[in-house]
Write an enzyme that holds these catalytic residues in place. Structure first.
Site, PDB file in Angstrom:
ATOM      1  N   PRO A   8      30.125  51.166  24.577  1.00  0.00           N
ATOM      2  CA  PRO A   8      29.196  52.281  24.738  1.00  0.00           C
ATOM      3  C   PRO A   8      28.361  52.206  26.003  1.00  0.00           C
ATOM      4  O   PRO A   8      27.969  51.135  26.457  1.00  0.00           O
ATOM      5  CB  PRO A   8      28.313  52.196  23.495  1.00  0.00           C
ATOM      6  CG  PRO A   8      28.413  50.785  23.032  1.00  0.00           C
ATOM      7  CD  PRO A   8      29.797  50.340  23.405  1.00  0.00           C
ATOM      8  N   ASN A   9      28.133  53.383  26.545  1.00  0.00           N
ATOM      9  CA  ASN A   9      27.283  53.630  27.708  1.00  0.00           C
ATOM     10  C   ASN A   9      27.901  53.192  29.035  1.00  0.00           C
ATOM     11  O   ASN A   9      27.341  53.493  30.082  1.00  0.00           O
ATOM     12  CB  ASN A   9      25.888  52.998  27.542  1.00  0.00           C
ATOM     13  CG  ASN A   9      25.133  53.636  26.410  1.00  0.00           C
ATOM     14  OD1 ASN A   9      25.032  54.862  26.335  1.00  0.00           O
ATOM     15  ND2 ASN A   9      24.618  52.821  25.501  1.00  0.00           N
ATOM     16  N   ARG A  16      23.099  54.717  35.048  1.00  0.00           N
ATOM     17  CA  ARG A  16      22.234  53.982  34.135  1.00  0.00           C
ATOM     18  C   ARG A  16      21.781  52.662  34.760  1.00  0.00           C
ATOM     19  O   ARG A  16      22.612  51.820  35.101  1.00  0.00           O
ATOM     20  CB  ARG A  16      22.984  53.713  32.833  1.00  0.00           C
ATOM     21  CG  ARG A  16      22.182  52.923  31.841  1.00  0.00           C
ATOM     22  CD  ARG A  16      22.960  52.725  30.529  1.00  0.00           C
ATOM     23  NE  ARG A  16      22.255  51.770  29.718  1.00  0.00           N
ATOM     24  CZ  ARG A  16      22.781  50.638  29.268  1.00  0.00           C
ATOM     25  NH1 ARG A  16      24.035  50.345  29.522  1.00  0.00           N
ATOM     26  NH2 ARG A  16      22.056  49.804  28.556  1.00  0.00           N
ATOM     27  N   ALA A  77      26.917  46.934  24.147  1.00  0.00           N
ATOM     28  CA  ALA A  77      25.977  46.635  23.055  1.00  0.00           C
ATOM     29  C   ALA A  77      26.689  46.152  21.787  1.00  0.00           C
ATOM     30  O   ALA A  77      26.109  45.386  21.011  1.00  0.00           O
ATOM     31  CB  ALA A  77      25.125  47.861  22.749  1.00  0.00           C
ATOM     32  N   GLU A  98      36.076  38.031  27.829  1.00  0.00           N
ATOM     33  CA  GLU A  98      34.863  38.830  27.643  1.00  0.00           C
ATOM     34  C   GLU A  98      34.187  39.002  28.999  1.00  0.00           C
ATOM     35  O   GLU A  98      33.988  38.027  29.720  1.00  0.00           O
ATOM     36  CB  GLU A  98      33.921  38.122  26.672  1.00  0.00           C
ATOM     37  CG  GLU A  98      32.638  38.852  26.421  1.00  0.00           C
ATOM     38  CD  GLU A  98      31.704  38.115  25.453  1.00  0.00           C
ATOM     39  OE1 GLU A  98      30.571  38.597  25.271  1.00  0.00           O
ATOM     40  OE2 GLU A  98      32.092  37.058  24.902  1.00  0.00           O
TER      41      GLU A  98
END
Length: 145
Positions: A8-9, A16, A77, A98
């Protein structure tokens, strides 16, 4: 095939909090990943979703592909909250890297826990967009070894 999954985002990169995440857009990162994958002879599947369940489904689908060489994941998140993504990643038999553009462990304490890290072959954090390139290069090295 290398899959790159973004949470997300991340579709708002470049807009952002550029002081934290830099000015690269997700499109810039996709281009970097495509170039890096091509240099190593891999096909690339690059995706982003703001929906946890969609990410879980994509991981499950990738885990079942014979052509899977590795997964690069920036769950954003969801890194800190999603047992569902953790459980889906348990299905993956290829390397998982990751990636985080910033370094979550140098930020707010709620960002210090990663549900992905225990399953990852490597964690790349705080390297900006270059972290994605580094992740694909790590997968290439693991596959070629």
């Amino acid at each position: 095939m290398i899959f790159v999954f973004n949470g997300p985002n991340l579709n708002m990169l470049g807009l952002r909090e550029p002081e934290i995440y830099g000015s690269d857009t997700l499109g810039d990162i996709k281009d970097l990943c495509a170039q890096t994958a091509e240099e190593h002879g891999f096909d690339l599947d690059f995706r982003q979703s703001n929906h946890e369940g969609e990410l879980v489904t994509w991981i499950q689908e990738a885990a079942q592909k014979a052509a899977l060489k590795g997964i690069v994941i920036n769950a954003a998140a969801y890194t800190h909250t999603s047992v569902a993504i953790h459980d889906a990643l348990k299905l993956v038999k290829a390397p998982i890297i990751e990636v985080h553009i910033s370094d979550p462990k140098s930020r707010e304490s709620f960002r210090h826990l990663s549900y992905i890290e225990p399953l990852a072959a490597s964690v790349i954090a705080g390297q900006g967009a270059q972290g994605y390139k580094m992740a694909i290069e790590q997968i290439a090295a693991m596959v070629e070894a």
